[in-house]
Design a protein around this motif. Structure first.
Motif, mmCIF file in Angstrom:
data_model
loop_
_atom_site.group_PDB
_atom_site.id
_atom_site.type_symbol
_atom_site.label_atom_id
_atom_site.label_comp_id
_atom_site.label_asym_id
_atom_site.label_seq_id
_atom_site.Cartn_x
_atom_site.Cartn_y
_atom_site.Cartn_z
ATOM 1 N N ARG A 11 0.816 -1.211 0.000
ATOM 2 C CA ARG A 11 0.000 0.000 0.000
ATOM 3 C C ARG A 11 0.855 1.269 0.000
ATOM 4 O O ARG A 11 0.478 2.294 -0.570
ATOM 5 N N GLN A 12 2.005 1.209 0.649
ATOM 6 C CA GLN A 12 2.780 2.426 0.856
ATOM 7 C C GLN A 12 3.340 3.011 -0.432
ATOM 8 O O GLN A 12 3.615 4.215 -0.507
ATOM 9 N N LEU A 13 3.512 2.178 -1.449
ATOM 10 C CA LEU A 13 4.131 2.643 -2.692
ATOM 11 C C LEU A 13 3.269 3.643 -3.443
ATOM 12 O O LEU A 13 3.742 4.271 -4.391
ATOM 13 N N TRP A 14 2.031 3.802 -3.044
ATOM 14 C CA TRP A 14 1.134 4.758 -3.691
ATOM 15 C C TRP A 14 0.766 5.919 -2.764
ATOM 16 O O TRP A 14 -0.053 6.754 -3.123
ATOM 17 N N LEU A 15 1.394 5.967 -1.572
ATOM 18 C CA LEU A 15 0.924 6.924 -0.579
ATOM 19 C C LEU A 15 1.988 7.837 -0.004
ATOM 20 O O LEU A 15 1.748 9.012 0.213
ATOM 21 N N ARG A 16 3.184 7.319 0.272
ATOM 22 C CA ARG A 16 4.110 8.113 1.076
ATOM 23 C C ARG A 16 5.547 8.027 0.579
ATOM 24 O O ARG A 16 5.933 7.096 -0.125
#
Length: 346
Positions: free
Chosen positions: A259-264
């Motif tokens: 998930r983090q690769l699209w958020l932060r």
């Protein structure tokens, strides 16, 4: 925001990819849309800036003792460039924390104040609240800091010491009281105060007792699951289930894209840019902020290749992501549902 239940036109996808949130609701919505649709967004919605990776505690659930990169304090040129770009690009949330105690860097207070002066909507910090000075506590209030997340485990001094490795329980209590006093003095509702509690081996009864003591003294309490940190968390030697809050899917065979690769994006104290809040040594660097902008790194080939590996679940054995079981983590969401017993998430 668009209704993603409808068929979206090409221009609507482009609008979403370039959307700059102005409010907390917009920020939360675009976070979920970006991950659900795997949008190649122009920018991250959250940027972490690491004031230092030095820490004064040795918490049983933290991998800091295993960190291999040099212990440093962020140089002004790195911090100021990161803050300036976040303000200029319209980054909604800037968080002054990664792997270290931010207030061990005496300039962190000034960085926070500068971020607010430049108009960044949400500025926050996570801290163990043990090294901050009294005048700095007051400046947290006057600077306009939006939220402070205080890492604090244990109902008593002895439990706190056993978990966090220092006898600082009373000091934290005193500093929290001073923070409340300064908020009253300046008639300010900010910063929002949250206690963050990483669950280790505590029973439900112990966790509830902690909530009962603190729920009327802070704005929120967040009990977090134990993270694996790519197989290096010492707590796993004594705790068989690192997912004690039952919110993370940890299926290794049918894993989904992180998930983090699209958020932060994280700006490490040495300037390396890392799209992961578990990558303690920065092996996933997609560039250094001294050489590229946040936008260039986020849209660059290294980031696109990393996302493609996750989308196809073909992550090279040489990549630290291959051993990670925290791919389902995306930050705090109070309404996040518990896992189904049949999900294979543990």
């Amino acid at each position: 925001m668009k209704n993603i239940n409808n068929v979206l036109a090409a221009y609507e996808f482009r609008d979403l990819a370039g959307f700059v949130p102005k409010t907390r609701e917009e920020y939360q919505n675009i976070n979920q849309i970006a991950y659900n649709l795997k949008l190649n967004t122009h920018l991250p919605t959250t940027v972490h800036i690491e004031p230092t990776n030095k820490c004064n505690q040795t918490c049983v659930m933290c991998v800091h003792p295993d960190m291999q990169r040099d212990v440093t304090f962020v140089d002004d040129d790195i911090a100021l460039k990161a803050i300036d770009e976040c303000a200029r690009f319209g980054i909604y949330s800037v968080h002054f924390f990664f792997f270290g105690e931010p207030f061990m860097n005496r300039k962190t207070i000034d960085y926070i104040a500068l971020a607010k002066e430049k108009g960044i909507p949400m500025v926050s910090v996570t801290t163990n609240f043990t090294t901050i000075k009294d005048a700095e506590i007051e400046k947290l209030v006057t600077s306009g800091l939006n939220s402070i997340h205080i890492s604090f485990e244990g109902l008593d001094r002895e439990t706190y010491k056993n978990i966090r490795g220092t006898d600082s329980y009373n000091r934290v209590l005193r500093n929290m009281e001073r923070l409340h006093e300064y908020k009253r003095k300046h008639g300010s509702e900010s910063p929002w105060i949250s206690l963050t509690y990483v669950r280790t081996e505590e029973t439900d009864e112990q966790i509830q007792a902690f909530r009962d003591v603190w729920e009327d003294k802070v704005n929120s309490i967040h009990v977090s699951p134990q993270f694996d940190y790519i197989g290096r968390a010492p707590i796993r030697k004594t705790q068989g289930d690192p997912n004690s809050e039952s919110i993370l899917d940890r299926n290794t065979e049918e894993r989904l894209p992180c998930r983090q690769l699209w958020l932060r994006l994280v700006v490490l104290s040495n300037g390396e840019l890392v799209p992961c809040s578990q990558n303690i040594d920065g092996e996933l660097s997609i560039g250094n902020i001294r050489d590229v902008t946040i936008a260039e790194a986020w849209q660059g080939d290294k980031m696109l290749e990393l996302r493609a590996q996750h989308l196809t679940n073909r992550i090279p054995k040489s990549c630290v992501c291959d051993q990670c079981i925290d791919w389902d983590w995306s930050g705090r969401f109070d309404s996040r549902p518990k896992l189904k017993e049949t999900s294979g998430g543990k």
